[in-house]
Design a protein around this motif. Structure first.
Motif, PDB file in Angstrom:
ATOM      1  N   SER A  25       0.837  -1.200   0.000  1.00  0.00           N
ATOM      2  CA  SER A  25       0.000   0.000   0.000  1.00  0.00           C
ATOM      3  C   SER A  25       0.867   1.243   0.000  1.00  0.00           C
ATOM      4  CB  SER A  25      -0.939   0.001   1.202  1.00  0.00           C
ATOM      5  OG  SER A  25      -0.223   0.142   2.395  1.00  0.00           O
ATOM      6  N   ASP A  26       0.228   2.335  -0.382  1.00  0.00           N
ATOM      7  CA  ASP A  26       0.884   3.638  -0.442  1.00  0.00           C
ATOM      8  C   ASP A  26      -0.198   4.666  -0.133  1.00  0.00           C
ATOM      9  OD1 ASP A  26       2.161   6.035  -1.161  1.00  0.00           O
ATOM     10  OD2 ASP A  26       3.192   5.097  -2.853  1.00  0.00           O
ATOM     11  N   THR A  27      -0.087   5.320   1.016  1.00  0.00           N
ATOM     12  CA  THR A  27      -1.109   6.266   1.443  1.00  0.00           C
ATOM     13  C   THR A  27      -0.441   7.492   2.048  1.00  0.00           C
ATOM     14  OG1 THR A  27      -3.167   6.480   2.700  1.00  0.00           O
ATOM     15  CG2 THR A  27      -1.402   5.248   3.748  1.00  0.00           C
ATOM     16  N   THR A  28      -1.185   8.558   2.202  1.00  0.00           N
ATOM     17  CA  THR A  28      -0.661   9.779   2.804  1.00  0.00           C
ATOM     18  C   THR A  28      -1.585  10.223   3.923  1.00  0.00           C
ATOM     19  OG1 THR A  28       0.318  10.450   0.693  1.00  0.00           O
ATOM     20  CG2 THR A  28       0.062  12.159   2.340  1.00  0.00           C
ATOM     21  N   VAL A  29      -0.987  10.535   5.089  1.00  0.00           N
ATOM     22  CA  VAL A  29      -1.740  11.009   6.245  1.00  0.00           C
ATOM     23  C   VAL A  29      -1.045  12.272   6.750  1.00  0.00           C
ATOM     24  CG1 VAL A  29      -2.552  10.454   8.576  1.00  0.00           C
ATOM     25  CG2 VAL A  29      -2.433   8.653   6.847  1.00  0.00           C
ATOM     26  N   HIS A  30      -1.759  13.375   6.773  1.00  0.00           N
ATOM     27  CA  HIS A  30      -1.219  14.661   7.242  1.00  0.00           C
ATOM     28  C   HIS A  30       0.086  15.023   6.537  1.00  0.00           C
ATOM     29  CE1 HIS A  30      -4.370  14.898  10.173  1.00  0.00           C
ATOM     30  NE2 HIS A  30      -3.983  13.766  10.747  1.00  0.00           N
ATOM     31  N   GLY A  31       0.157  14.717   5.239  1.00  0.00           N
ATOM     32  CA  GLY A  31       1.330  15.054   4.444  1.00  0.00           C
ATOM     33  C   GLY A  31       2.441  14.025   4.486  1.00  0.00           C
ATOM     34  N   TRP A  32       2.364  13.076   5.421  1.00  0.00           N
ATOM     35  CA  TRP A  32       3.385  12.041   5.531  1.00  0.00           C
ATOM     36  C   TRP A  32       2.970  10.845   4.674  1.00  0.00           C
ATOM     37  CZ3 TRP A  32       7.783  11.902   8.831  1.00  0.00           C
ATOM     38  CH2 TRP A  32       7.991  13.092   9.540  1.00  0.00           C
ATOM     39  N   ARG A  33       3.819  10.493   3.722  1.00  0.00           N
ATOM     40  CA  ARG A  33       3.558   9.325   2.878  1.00  0.00           C
ATOM     41  C   ARG A  33       3.962   8.074   3.644  1.00  0.00           C
ATOM     42  NH1 ARG A  33       6.862   7.747  -2.458  1.00  0.00           N
ATOM     43  NH2 ARG A  33       5.630   5.938  -3.037  1.00  0.00           N
ATOM     44  N   ILE A  34       3.068   7.078   3.638  1.00  0.00           N
ATOM     45  CA  ILE A  34       3.321   5.794   4.302  1.00  0.00           C
ATOM     46  C   ILE A  34       3.283   4.714   3.240  1.00  0.00           C
ATOM     47  CG2 ILE A  34       2.550   4.168   6.063  1.00  0.00           C
ATOM     48  CD1 ILE A  34       0.981   6.587   7.297  1.00  0.00           C
ATOM     49  N   THR A  35       4.388   4.029   3.044  1.00  0.00           N
ATOM     50  CA  THR A  35       4.409   2.913   2.095  1.00  0.00           C
ATOM     51  C   THR A  35       4.598   1.624   2.879  1.00  0.00           C
ATOM     52  OG1 THR A  35       6.784   3.208   1.725  1.00  0.00           O
ATOM     53  CG2 THR A  35       5.299   4.295   0.176  1.00  0.00           C
ATOM     54  N   TYR A  36       3.994   0.574   2.361  1.00  0.00           N
ATOM     55  CA  TYR A  36       4.118  -0.747   2.971  1.00  0.00           C
ATOM     56  C   TYR A  36       4.360  -1.742   1.858  1.00  0.00           C
ATOM     57  CZ  TYR A  36       3.070  -4.955   5.641  1.00  0.00           C
ATOM     58  OH  TYR A  36       3.146  -6.188   6.245  1.00  0.00           O
ATOM     59  N   THR A  37       5.413  -2.525   2.007  1.00  0.00           N
ATOM     60  CA  THR A  37       5.758  -3.538   1.015  1.00  0.00           C
ATOM     61  C   THR A  37       5.751  -4.897   1.690  1.00  0.00           C
ATOM     62  OG1 THR A  37       7.172  -1.922  -0.086  1.00  0.00           O
ATOM     63  CG2 THR A  37       7.475  -4.240  -0.690  1.00  0.00           C
ATOM     64  N   LEU A  38       4.890  -5.762   1.227  1.00  0.00           N
ATOM     65  CA  LEU A  38       4.764  -7.109   1.776  1.00  0.00           C
ATOM     66  C   LEU A  38       5.964  -7.945   1.346  1.00  0.00           C
ATOM     67  CD1 LEU A  38       2.631  -8.737   3.400  1.00  0.00           C
ATOM     68  CD2 LEU A  38       1.795  -9.578   1.221  1.00  0.00           C
ATOM     69  N   ARG A  39       6.532  -8.667   2.285  1.00  0.00           N
ATOM     70  CA  ARG A  39       7.635  -9.585   1.961  1.00  0.00           C
ATOM     71  C   ARG A  39       7.043 -10.862   1.389  1.00  0.00           C
ATOM     72  NH1 ARG A  39      10.514  -9.400   7.641  1.00  0.00           N
ATOM     73  NH2 ARG A  39      10.711  -7.159   7.803  1.00  0.00           N
ATOM     74  N   VAL A  40       7.739 -11.415   0.435  1.00  0.00           N
ATOM     75  CA  VAL A  40       7.271 -12.664  -0.161  1.00  0.00           C
ATOM     76  C   VAL A  40       8.147 -13.808   0.314  1.00  0.00           C
ATOM     77  CG1 VAL A  40       6.224 -11.626  -2.182  1.00  0.00           C
ATOM     78  CG2 VAL A  40       8.627 -12.218  -2.239  1.00  0.00           C
TER      79      VAL A  40
END
Length: 111
Positions: A25-40
């Motif tokens: 996922s890739d989202t932004t909260v209060h200007g801070w970008r939060i990325t999450y990459t699932l490990r395979v």
């Protein structure tokens, strides 16, 4: 501008939400970008992945909640490491005279 305590808590909650997901996922909260990459290829049924917070002020990446809290002033900065020289001074209270060397023992299978 800086974040309010409430905004910081919302960002931390968003990080915790993405860490529970089973997809990237890739989202932004209060200007801070939060990325999450699932490990395979994990050997667990739990979702495993890596999150990253991107500081909107300078684009620097933050990989832990503790570092995020330090960055925005909610936690004391990480203490400076003690220089090696400070650990080797002769004023230590280890009972050895200044400059003394200790014997080294090598363990072998022979006893």
């Amino acid at each position: 501008g800086g974040l309010t305590l409430e905004q910081a808590e919302e960002i931390k909650a968003a990080v915790n939400r993405v860490k529970k997901q089973s997809f990237n996922s890739d989202t932004t909260v209060h200007g801070w970008r939060i990325t999450y990459t699932l490990r395979v290829g994990g050997h667990s049924d739990r979702n495993r992945g890596d999150f990253c917070l991107h500081d909107p002020r300078n684009g620097k990446k933050i990989h832990s909640i503790i570092d995020f809290e330090r960055k925005i002033g909610l936690r004391e900065p990480e203490p400076e490491p003690v220089p090696v020289e400070a650990c080797l001074d002769d004023d230590s209270d280890d009972g050895d005279p200044p400059g003394a060397k200790r014997a080294r023992w090598t363990l072998t299978g022979d006893r």
